[in-house]
Each structure stands twice: as C-alpha cells, then as structure tokens.
Design a protein around this motif. Structure first.
Motif, PDB file in Angstrom:
ATOM      1  N   LEU A  76      49.521  18.940  83.238  1.00  0.00           N
ATOM      2  CA  LEU A  76      48.877  18.810  81.777  1.00  0.00           C
ATOM      3  C   LEU A  76      47.332  19.142  82.134  1.00  0.00           C
ATOM      4  O   LEU A  76      47.182  19.280  83.190  1.00  0.00           O
ATOM      5  N   ASP A  77      46.621  19.198  81.186  1.00  0.00           N
ATOM      6  CA  ASP A  77      45.616  20.354  81.176  1.00  0.00           C
ATOM      7  C   ASP A  77      44.763  19.012  82.098  1.00  0.00           C
ATOM      8  O   ASP A  77      44.653  17.562  81.055  1.00  0.00           O
ATOM      9  N   ASP A  78      43.474  19.220  81.370  1.00  0.00           N
ATOM     10  CA  ASP A  78      42.090  18.616  82.053  1.00  0.00           C
ATOM     11  C   ASP A  78      41.965  17.323  81.173  1.00  0.00           C
ATOM     12  O   ASP A  78      42.104  16.220  80.857  1.00  0.00           O
ATOM     13  N   LYS A 109      50.322   5.876  88.694  1.00  0.00           N
ATOM     14  CA  LYS A 109      50.571   7.197  89.649  1.00  0.00           C
ATOM     15  C   LYS A 109      49.421   8.366  89.009  1.00  0.00           C
ATOM     16  O   LYS A 109      49.393   9.202  89.726  1.00  0.00           O
ATOM     17  N   LEU A 110      49.295   8.023  87.976  1.00  0.00           N
ATOM     18  CA  LEU A 110      48.420   9.384  87.426  1.00  0.00           C
ATOM     19  C   LEU A 110      47.284   8.850  88.125  1.00  0.00           C
ATOM     20  O   LEU A 110      46.390  10.124  88.058  1.00  0.00           O
ATOM     21  N   ASP A 111      46.428   7.976  88.002  1.00  0.00           N
ATOM     22  CA  ASP A 111      45.349   7.942  88.487  1.00  0.00           C
ATOM     23  C   ASP A 111      45.333   8.979  90.015  1.00  0.00           C
ATOM     24  O   ASP A 111      44.822   9.530  90.530  1.00  0.00           O
ATOM     25  N   GLN A 112      46.500   8.742  90.729  1.00  0.00           N
ATOM     26  CA  GLN A 112      46.700   9.144  92.277  1.00  0.00           C
ATOM     27  C   GLN A 112      47.042  10.463  92.484  1.00  0.00           C
ATOM     28  O   GLN A 112      46.695  11.437  92.984  1.00  0.00           O
ATOM     29  N   VAL A 113      46.951  11.360  91.002  1.00  0.00           N
ATOM     30  CA  VAL A 113      47.115  12.765  91.502  1.00  0.00           C
ATOM     31  C   VAL A 113      46.509  12.886  90.558  1.00  0.00           C
ATOM     32  O   VAL A 113      46.262  14.624  90.219  1.00  0.00           O
ATOM     33  N   LEU A 114      45.447  12.786  89.585  1.00  0.00           N
ATOM     34  CA  LEU A 114      44.069  13.662  89.367  1.00  0.00           C
ATOM     35  C   LEU A 114      43.167  13.808  90.122  1.00  0.00           C
ATOM     36  O   LEU A 114      43.069  13.156  90.924  1.00  0.00           O
ATOM     37  N   ARG A 116      39.103  15.111  91.738  1.00  0.00           N
ATOM     38  CA  ARG A 116      38.324  13.824  91.936  1.00  0.00           C
ATOM     39  C   ARG A 116      37.355  14.095  90.206  1.00  0.00           C
ATOM     40  O   ARG A 116      37.125  13.442  90.137  1.00  0.00           O
ATOM     41  N   ARG A 117      37.208  15.633  90.267  1.00  0.00           N
ATOM     42  CA  ARG A 117      36.426  15.616  88.935  1.00  0.00           C
ATOM     43  C   ARG A 117      37.379  14.717  88.001  1.00  0.00           C
ATOM     44  O   ARG A 117      36.098  14.832  86.349  1.00  0.00           O
ATOM     45  N   VAL A 122      37.484   9.576  84.275  1.00  0.00           N
ATOM     46  CA  VAL A 122      39.077   8.423  83.591  1.00  0.00           C
ATOM     47  C   VAL A 122      37.698   7.415  83.567  1.00  0.00           C
ATOM     48  O   VAL A 122      38.580   6.178  82.482  1.00  0.00           O
ATOM     49  N   ARG A 123      37.814   6.663  84.920  1.00  0.00           N
ATOM     50  CA  ARG A 123      37.693   5.722  85.434  1.00  0.00           C
ATOM     51  C   ARG A 123      36.235   5.207  84.326  1.00  0.00           C
ATOM     52  O   ARG A 123      36.523   3.867  83.786  1.00  0.00           O
ATOM     53  N   ALA A 124      35.215   5.777  83.956  1.00  0.00           N
ATOM     54  CA  ALA A 124      34.186   5.800  83.631  1.00  0.00           C
ATOM     55  C   ALA A 124      34.380   5.217  82.048  1.00  0.00           C
ATOM     56  O   ALA A 124      34.060   4.088  81.435  1.00  0.00           O
ATOM     57  N   LEU A 125      35.872   6.215  81.781  1.00  0.00           N
ATOM     58  CA  LEU A 125      36.312   5.440  79.766  1.00  0.00           C
ATOM     59  C   LEU A 125      37.172   4.170  80.264  1.00  0.00           C
ATOM     60  O   LEU A 125      36.616   3.074  78.919  1.00  0.00           O
ATOM     61  N   GLN A 126      37.619   4.184  81.158  1.00  0.00           N
ATOM     62  CA  GLN A 126      38.793   2.832  81.560  1.00  0.00           C
ATOM     63  C   GLN A 126      37.533   1.682  81.199  1.00  0.00           C
ATOM     64  O   GLN A 126      38.007   0.199  80.612  1.00  0.00           O
TER      65      GLN A 126
END
Length: 322
Positions: A76-78, A109-114, A116-117, A122-126
């Motif tokens: 996946l791209d950014d 699982k996705l959070d583990q491989v994202l 850092r940037r 993503v966490r801010a959006l969530q």
C-alpha cells in the motif's frame, strides 16, 4: 545490482501490478529501467513469495496479478494505508456479525507495520472519529456471503423469513441484489410463490440455502429504488402524497432517502410520498422544508392539514398588523 536494489525493484513491480489489471513486459521494463528478462526473473521472485502473477501471450497479453489460494502481503502507498486504517476503524462499528472483531485484528496488524510518519497521522484520525451506533441490526457474515454468491451465480435460494407481524414462512426466490441502508441490509429477490419482487430484511432471514437450480435474470426494477419504496412508503397502509413547489433534486438533498420517495413533476415541482404511523409528522416536516406544498391525499390528511393550520394560527395569537 545489490540484493537490496533487487528487493526494492521487486516491490516497485508489485506496486505497478496492483495499480491496473494488465501490463506488458516492455511497459514494465520501461517503468523500472530494466530489461524484459529482468522483469521475468522478478515475476518469478514474486511467485515464489506467494503472489499469483499470471502471464499471457499475444495481442492484449501481459502480466496480471491474480487471486490465489492464500492472501499474500499487500503493498500500500501512503494514501492507501491511511484510507485502509480509517475504513477499518469505521468497520469496527459495523452491522455484520464478526466483522467488528475482524476489523480490530486487521487494524492491529496494519498498525504494526505502518511507518512512523503515517502511524501518528492514522492514530490522530482514529482518535478524532466517533460513531453514534444507535440500534444496530446485525446480520451473519457467512449468510451475507452466501447470498452475495447466489446473486452473482444466478442460482435460486430458499430461506425462512419472519415478517413484521412475527409470522414465519419459507421462501423460494431468485436473488438479484443486496442493498445496505446504513443500519440494515436487504435482499432484493423475485419471490417464486408470490410471483413478484420482494425485499427481505436480512436480520429476519433464517437458514438460507443455495439450491442447484440456476435461473435466467428477469427484467427487474432498480434494487435501490425498490428498497427505498419498501421502507419509506409500502410498509404503511396509506402513504401521504404531497405536491411540493420545488425541484426534486433540491428536496432530495433535504429529505433522507429512507424517509420518502421524491419524484419530479416538471421544473419547480415534485411529488413526495412518505408513510408514517402519524401523518401529522409528515406534514410538519414538509412545512419545515420551506417550500409551498399541497396535500394530494389521502382525504383524511387534507383534513388534518386544515386542522393543524387552525391550531398553529391560534398559537400565533391575534395579528398585530393594521
């Protein structure tokens, strides 16, 4: 080329194959700055990793990323990663039984491989997203997939159904399409015993079974319109019919599709049909839209409109104009 360079090129190749259905060898070689022989070797590397890359010869041929027995890692791209993470967050509050838990696992699982940037964004959006669940009508995920396959393969299905009054029946149908309204799922199908199109709420559907009988698709009404009319008009004994002095598109932006059916009656005019246990609510909401309107029927609703008008005039008190 170094091993790191080869790995980077293979990942770029995978990204290209995921962008469109078919690439020719020369096209891929040009994009990656290598020979077609290198492309063939890189395709073999992807296959060894579990990616089902199909190759066809001749005019229109090329390389295509197919579906395999196992799900290999996705590239996946950014923007795609952020969109996937946000979608999974919303799916955690969905209406399909088991999907919420699966969405949480996939999100972890996705959070583990994202990178850092992206993880911080993503966490801010969530953290900024909240859902108002209200009363949800959950449906079984396996039943949903079974019905979807029946629609795709044009095979008859049989199931038990409990209607609004609680009566249980067994239905034989030709399934056409699944429709989601946000809080509920519906199956649009041709009921063979009633010889007519019907809509079925999936949370009232029991023990669906795919038969071995295929059918030829019939001429059918638009599924979304059929469901809209079923839940906003047909579910009530006698709907309210209003002629509004406004364009249909303007009124559709003001009235949810699950509440009423809006049909154009020429420039600046449209018909609104809506069912309600208390027709007064339809009249009051129509008045709040800000358009002139006339009650076409039923007659009892015209009388009710006159009565409401008298009450509102009395509530306003005597006129102060001279």
């Amino acid at each position: 080329m170094s091993e790191a360079g080869t790995t980077e090129r293979v990942l770029r190749l995978l990204g290209l194959l995921q962008q469109r259905p078919v690439w020719t060898g020369p096209e891929l070689a040009t994009r990656l700055g290598v020979t077609t022989r290198s492309i063939r070797r890189d395709v073999d590397r992807l296959r060894a990793l579990g990616y089902p890359v199909n190759a066809t010869q001749g005019v229109g041929g090329g390389y295509q990323l197919g579906a395999g027995r196992a799900l290999p890692p996705l590239l996946l791209d950014d923007e795609e990663a952020i969109a996937t993470a946000v979608s999974l967050r919303l799916a955690a509050g969905g209406t399909v039984t088991g999907a919420s838990e699966a969405a949480v696992r996939a999100l972890t699982k996705l959070d583990q491989v994202l990178p850092r940037r992206l993880r911080a964004g993503v966490r801010a959006l969530q953290g900024a997203i909240a859902t108002l669940d209200g009363h949800r009508f959950e449906v079984d995920a396996e039943a949903l997939l079974l019905l979807a396959r029946a629609c795709r393969d044009t095979v008859r299905i049989e199931f038990g159904y409990v209607d609004l009054a609680g009566a249980a029946t067994r239905r034989r149908t030709e399934p056409y399409q699944l429709v989601a309204t946000g809080s509920r799922w519906y199956l649009v199908a041709f009921d063979l015993d009633r010889e007519d199109w019907r809509t079925f709420r999936l949370d009232r559907l029991r023990d669906p079974r795919i038969t071995t009988l295929r059918f030829s698709p019939r001429a059918h009404p638009p599924a979304v319109e059929l469901v809209q009319r079923a839940i906003s008009v047909a579910a009530y004994p006698e709907p309210v019919r209003l002629l509004l002095h406004a364009d249909a598109e303007t009124v559709r932006r003001q009235v949810p599709a699950t509440v009423a059916v809006i049909e154009s009656r020429g420039p600046g005019r449209c018909l609104l049909e809506a069912g309600a246990r208390d027709p007064a609510w339809v009249l009051l909401h129509a008045a709040r839209l800000g358009h002139r309107f006339e009650v076409l029927g039923p007659a009892a609703v015209r009388e009710l409109a006159a009565e409401l008008g008298r009450r509102l005039a009395e509530a306003a008190g005597p006129s102060t104009s001279h």
